[in-house]
Design a protein around this motif. Sequence first.
Motif, short mmCIF file in Angstrom:
data_model
loop_
_atom_site.label_atom_id
_atom_site.label_comp_id
_atom_site.label_asym_id
_atom_site.label_seq_id
_atom_site.Cartn_x
_atom_site.Cartn_y
_atom_site.Cartn_z
N MET A 103 -29.86 96.41 144.94
CA MET A 103 -30.95 96.67 143.77
C MET A 103 -30.30 96.91 142.31
N ALA A 104 -29.05 97.60 142.55
CA ALA A 104 -28.34 98.18 141.42
C ALA A 104 -27.72 97.09 140.67
N ALA A 105 -27.10 95.95 141.52
CA ALA A 105 -26.79 94.74 140.97
C ALA A 105 -27.89 94.01 140.45
N LYS A 106 -29.16 93.70 140.86
CA LYS A 106 -30.24 93.18 140.34
C LYS A 106 -30.67 93.66 139.02
N THR A 107 -30.67 95.07 139.10
CA THR A 107 -30.99 95.77 137.73
C THR A 107 -29.95 95.38 136.63
N ASP A 108 -28.73 95.39 136.87
CA ASP A 108 -27.73 94.91 136.10
C ASP A 108 -28.23 93.80 135.61
N GLN A 109 -28.54 92.69 136.44
CA GLN A 109 -28.71 91.46 135.89
C GLN A 109 -30.04 91.41 135.00
N ALA A 110 -31.01 92.17 135.52
CA ALA A 110 -32.11 92.18 134.56
C ALA A 110 -31.88 92.75 133.20
#
Length: 112
Positions: A103-110
């Motif tokens: 989820m941290a990686a997905k947040t970075d992507q967002a």
Amino acid sequence: MSNLAQETCEACKSDAPTLSDSEINELKPDVPEWEVKEVDGEKRLSRQFKFKNFAQALAFTQTVGDMAEDVDHHPAILTEYGKVTVDWWTHKIGGLHKNDFVMAAKTDQAYL
């Protein structure tokens, strides 16, 4: 960009183990802007994101909230003028799970 952002959260049981320090160190390079911190004895991933104004910060907060709701895995989010602080950890196990790194990686992507 980390491959973690392409992964999905897996259902986590309350008896699942928290990540060991070596497992955390193995995943940490995939989310280099995130800090591992301890709050009330529980490890969390934390990052502050910067924006030009409150409207942009609020829109990002909504994006992260929608993303979290989609996978039923919810962070602590603090929205302020020009910045948003996001903390990911797995409440059910009282610490970090691989899902938090995903989820941290997905947040970075967002944020891009």
